[in-house]
Design an enzyme around this catalytic site. Structure first.
Site, PDB file in Angstrom:
ATOM      1  N   GLU A 266     -48.889  -4.008  89.644  1.00 52.48           N
ATOM      2  CA  GLU A 266     -48.603  -5.401  89.256  1.00 52.48           C
ATOM      3  C   GLU A 266     -49.069  -6.261  90.416  1.00 52.48           C
ATOM      4  O   GLU A 266     -48.452  -6.250  91.489  1.00 52.48           O
ATOM      5  CB  GLU A 266     -47.108  -5.580  88.989  1.00 52.48           C
ATOM      6  CG  GLU A 266     -46.710  -4.937  87.684  1.00 52.48           C
ATOM      7  CD  GLU A 266     -45.237  -5.039  87.380  1.00 52.48           C
ATOM      8  OE1 GLU A 266     -44.523  -5.792  88.073  1.00 52.48           O
ATOM      9  OE2 GLU A 266     -44.806  -4.352  86.454  1.00 52.48           O
ATOM     10  N   CYS A 300     -45.638 -14.323  90.991  1.00 47.35           N
ATOM     11  CA  CYS A 300     -46.928 -13.849  90.460  1.00 47.35           C
ATOM     12  C   CYS A 300     -47.274 -14.538  89.148  1.00 47.35           C
ATOM     13  O   CYS A 300     -48.439 -14.750  88.834  1.00 47.35           O
ATOM     14  CB  CYS A 300     -46.892 -12.343  90.279  1.00 47.35           C
ATOM     15  SG  CYS A 300     -45.541 -11.798  89.238  1.00 47.35           S
ATOM     16  N   GLU A 397     -55.373 -17.211  95.010  1.00 46.35           N
ATOM     17  CA  GLU A 397     -53.914 -17.244  94.843  1.00 46.35           C
ATOM     18  C   GLU A 397     -53.296 -17.822  96.116  1.00 46.35           C
ATOM     19  O   GLU A 397     -53.319 -17.184  97.167  1.00 46.35           O
ATOM     20  CB  GLU A 397     -53.378 -15.823  94.593  1.00 46.35           C
ATOM     21  CG  GLU A 397     -51.898 -15.824  94.253  1.00 46.35           C
ATOM     22  CD  GLU A 397     -51.307 -14.421  94.120  1.00 46.35           C
ATOM     23  OE1 GLU A 397     -51.608 -13.545  94.952  1.00 46.35           O
ATOM     24  OE2 GLU A 397     -50.510 -14.212  93.187  1.00 46.35           O
TER      25      GLU A 397
HETATM   26  P1  NAD Z   1     -48.578  -6.982  99.833  1.00 46.22           P
HETATM   27  O1  NAD Z   1     -49.610  -6.316  99.006  1.00 46.22           O
HETATM   28  O2  NAD Z   1     -48.958  -7.501 101.163  1.00 46.22           O
HETATM   29  O3  NAD Z   1     -47.356  -5.979 100.115  1.00 46.22           O
HETATM   30  C1  NAD Z   1     -46.639  -5.373  99.068  1.00 46.22           C
HETATM   31  C2  NAD Z   1     -46.080  -4.048  99.549  1.00 46.22           C
HETATM   32  O4  NAD Z   1     -47.156  -3.164  99.841  1.00 46.22           O
HETATM   33  C3  NAD Z   1     -45.248  -4.137 100.830  1.00 46.22           C
HETATM   34  O5  NAD Z   1     -44.138  -3.269 100.715  1.00 46.22           O
HETATM   35  C4  NAD Z   1     -46.215  -3.640 101.893  1.00 46.22           C
HETATM   36  O6  NAD Z   1     -45.566  -3.079 103.000  1.00 46.22           O
HETATM   37  C5  NAD Z   1     -46.978  -2.586 101.118  1.00 46.22           C
HETATM   38  N1  NAD Z   1     -48.292  -2.244 101.658  1.00 46.22           N
HETATM   39  C6  NAD Z   1     -49.144  -3.031 102.370  1.00 46.22           C
HETATM   40  N2  NAD Z   1     -50.255  -2.327 102.704  1.00 46.22           N
HETATM   41  C7  NAD Z   1     -50.110  -1.084 102.173  1.00 46.22           C
HETATM   42  C8  NAD Z   1     -50.915   0.085 102.164  1.00 46.22           C
HETATM   43  N3  NAD Z   1     -52.099   0.139 102.772  1.00 46.22           N
HETATM   44  N4  NAD Z   1     -50.460   1.182 101.522  1.00 46.22           N
HETATM   45  C9  NAD Z   1     -49.257   1.160 100.893  1.00 46.22           C
HETATM   46  N5  NAD Z   1     -48.448   0.101 100.893  1.00 46.22           N
HETATM   47  C10 NAD Z   1     -48.867  -1.021 101.518  1.00 46.22           C
HETATM   48  O7  NAD Z   1     -47.939  -8.104  98.909  1.00 46.22           O
HETATM   49  P2  NAD Z   1     -46.861  -9.207  99.321  1.00 46.22           P
HETATM   50  O8  NAD Z   1     -47.551 -10.227 100.146  1.00 46.22           O
HETATM   51  O9  NAD Z   1     -45.640  -8.525  99.828  1.00 46.22           O
HETATM   52  O10 NAD Z   1     -46.478  -9.815  97.876  1.00 46.22           O
HETATM   53  C11 NAD Z   1     -47.112 -10.898  97.293  1.00 46.22           C
HETATM   54  C12 NAD Z   1     -48.128 -10.445  96.248  1.00 46.22           C
HETATM   55  O11 NAD Z   1     -47.468  -9.697  95.219  1.00 46.22           O
HETATM   56  C13 NAD Z   1     -48.783 -11.602  95.524  1.00 46.22           C
HETATM   57  O12 NAD Z   1     -50.163 -11.350  95.402  1.00 46.22           O
HETATM   58  C14 NAD Z   1     -48.125 -11.588  94.136  1.00 46.22           C
HETATM   59  O13 NAD Z   1     -48.885 -12.167  93.109  1.00 46.22           O
HETATM   60  C15 NAD Z   1     -47.915 -10.132  93.941  1.00 46.22           C
HETATM   61  N6  NAD Z   1     -46.878  -9.891  92.923  1.00 46.22           N
HETATM   62  C16 NAD Z   1     -47.261  -9.470  91.667  1.00 46.22           C
HETATM   63  C17 NAD Z   1     -46.299  -9.285  90.660  1.00 46.22           C
HETATM   64  C18 NAD Z   1     -46.712  -8.854  89.272  1.00 46.22           C
HETATM   65  O14 NAD Z   1     -45.824  -8.500  88.502  1.00 46.22           O
HETATM   66  N7  NAD Z   1     -47.978  -8.896  88.912  1.00 46.22           N
HETATM   67  C19 NAD Z   1     -44.956  -9.499  90.943  1.00 46.22           C
HETATM   68  C20 NAD Z   1     -44.614  -9.932  92.229  1.00 46.22           C
HETATM   69  C21 NAD Z   1     -45.580 -10.108  93.214  1.00 46.22           C
END
Ligand code: NAD
Length: 503
Positions: A266, A300, A397
């Site tokens: 997601e 999101c 975004e």
């Molecule tokens: P992010 O991708 O930076 O981090 C999300 C998670 O991934 C964190 O727990 C982080 O520690 C982990 N992560 C980071 N690098 C990783 C790697 N290499 N391997 C494994 N895990 C890793 O996202 P964010 O900034 O925390 O959240 C915001 C984003 O989430 C926005 O783009 C938003 O649109 C999206 N989002 C999408 C939905 C949906 O349902 N489509 C819902 C909520 C948020």
């Protein structure tokens, strides 16, 4: 004492234990620090103050958690379904009982306003109840008879799974991913976002207090590039459910390739809300404002691009700008606050950088475009007008309380602009002409579309995006399809002839 002061007092009671011990991992039912003993700090976006230390986990911690999830998998897979259902309902009860604590901690940790987080905590309980009730039918399959075989299908849980969640509404999103995994019979290793670890710790405590056997659900804190990466690479973890940025999703796909991980993503969005001139404009205005400025725009599904028909654009944008200026920015624990601070400094810098980019590219800042206050990561709700589809503010975004407004002249042009982005999560259409509404939704590239409505989540419906917004669907039975394997079984009748070779 004001409501804010009362909430701050309650919060300090809830935080004191975190300040004493720091946030620990939970592995095989034990609260433990990282093997290395290392920690990192979590700070509040309200005033940048230190909240507490958090276990900084790495490969060894992930390995211990994956082992626990592997060992407990057979017992949880075969756990009596009525008992599984009872435990999931008991978790929901536990969430309701601690909803205030969850909401206060979530606000302080993420900057989200209390008016929304109180509801998000209760939504978390609903997620558990919804999947608790479905646990009994998780294994259900089909009967697909052929002339000489009774073909049936059944579903079995895939095994231990990794769940990686982001910092925006982290509590609600964790429940949304973990509840179906447990209901399906999977065991779990959860890695919450490093910027919002408080409520994931409360959640696992609630689960174990509710009778969830130790090791069925494990919590490992840490940074994405360490703990997150190790989790996606671990051979005993059969699938990764991930919510976060699109580019992290593609990294996870690469990291999981070696062990052939099943992935569910997601991801980000740049969602259009299209307002035609025949729409109920008062309702459309309320929905446009709600869908971008609630939850600090860190959502999101937010409608971050407004596409408005030329014939009404000037008046609609003027009303919009007037209303945006009245949105109440403030302390997230103040019940009157509508927009709180952004999650952290890097994100604040990213969001505010678009104020300069917008002007440089020729758009107009019709509201906001400035920092709010001097401390914390607050920005004033912002409206860009006069934008064109190719501008960065219309393509990227921003993930803050920032709306980009683009005008269109015809339905065809609206559709072209709406689809002219990499993302495809949600779309919103406002028109009195239902034929047009339906025609538009048929061609709009988005996983979820609402006509004449804001985003209203109905749990049995599929949730997810297309294009760069995701892979897979959550909700209803779709969640079970991800956490379970389909098995085909063919039972031969007497008439079934076996092909014969030799003698
Ligand atoms: P992010 O991708 O930076 O981090 C999300 C998670 O991934 C964190 O727990 C982080 O520690 C982990 N992560 C980071 N690098 C990783 C790697 N290499 N391997 C494994 N895990 C890793 O996202 P964010 O900034 O925390 O959240 C915001 C984003 O989430 C926005 O783009 C938003 O649109 C999206 N989002 C999408 C939905 C949906 O349902 N489509 C819902 C909520 C948020």
């Amino acid at each position: 004492m004001s409501d804010l002061d009362q909430n701050l007092q309650k919060l300090s009671g809830h935080l004191s234990r975190f300040q004493e011990t720091g946030i620990l991992n939970q592995i095989a039912g034990q609260a433990v620090p990282a093997y290395s003993g290392e920690t990192f700090e979590t700070r509040s976006p309200v005033d940048e103050s230190l909240i507490c230390a958090v276990a900084k986990s790495g490969t060894a911690d992930i390995d211990a958690a994956a082992q626990a999830a592997k060992q407990t998998f057979p017992a949880w897979r075969d756990f009596p379904l009525t008992e599984r259902k009872k435990i999931l309902h008991a978790i929901a009860d536990g969430i309701v009982a601690r909803a205030e604590e969850i909401a206060l901690c979530e606000c302080w940790d993420t900057g989200q306003a209390l008016r929304f987080m109180s509801k998000a905590a209760l939504r978390g309980a609903e997620n558990f109840r919804f999947f608790a009730d479905r646990a009994l039918s998780a294994r259900d399959g089909h009967s697909l008879p052929s002339p000489t075989l009774l073909n049936i299908t059944t579903r079995v849980p895939i095994g231990p799974v990794g769940i990686i969640t982001p910092w925006n509404t982290p509590f609600m999103l964790s429940t949304w991913k973990i509840a179906p995994a447990l209901a399906a019979g999977c065991t779990v290793v959860h890695k919450p976002a490093e910027f919002s670890p408080l409520t994931a710790r409360i959640l696992i405590e609630i689960a174990e207090d509710a009778g969830l056997p130790p090791g069925v659900w494990n919590l490992v804190n840490g940074l994405g590039e360490h703990a997150g990466k190790s989790l996606t690479e671990h051979p005993d973890i059969k699938a990764i459910a991930f919510v976060g940025e699109s580019r992290t999703g593609s990294m996870i796909m690469r990291q999981g390739a070696e062990t052939l991980k099943r992935v569910h993503f997601e991801l980000g969005g740049k969602n259009p809300v299209v307002v035609f001139d025949d729409a109920d404009l008062d309702r459309a205005l309320d929905a446009v404002i709600f869908m971008i400025y609630s939850l600090n725009g860190e959502r999101c599904t937010s409608s971050s691009r407004l596409l408005v028909q030329e014939t009404i654009a000037e008046a609609f944008e003027a009303k919009l700008a007037e209303r945006v200026k009245t949105i109440n920015v403030g302390h997230p624990l103040d019940p009157a606050t509508e927009v709180g601070p952004l999650i952290h400094k890097t994100h604040f810098d990213k969001v505010t950088s678009y104020f300069r980019i917008a002007e440089k590219d020729g758009a107009k800042i019709a509201a906001g475009g400035t920092r709010f206050g001097k401390q914390g990561y607050f920005v004033n709700p912002t409206l860009f007008t006069g934008a064109k589809s190719q501008m960065a503010i219309a393509q990227e975004e921003i993930f803050g309380p920032v709306l980009t407004c683009i005008r269109f002249s015809s339905e065809e042009e609206a559709l072209e602009i709406a689809n002219d982005v990499d993302y495809g999560l949600t779309g919103y259409v406002w028109t009195a002409d239902m034929t047009r509404g339906l025609r538009f939704t048929n061609q709009l590239e988005a996983g979820m579309i609402w006509v004449n409505s804001e985003n209203v989540r109905h749990l049995p419906t599929p949730f997810g995006g297309i294009k760069a917004s995701g892979i897979g669907r959550d909700g209803g039975d779709w969640s079970f399809d991800f956490y379970m394997e389909h098995k085909h079984i063919g039972l031969a009748t007497g008439e079934h002839k076996i092909p014969r070779l030799g003698g």
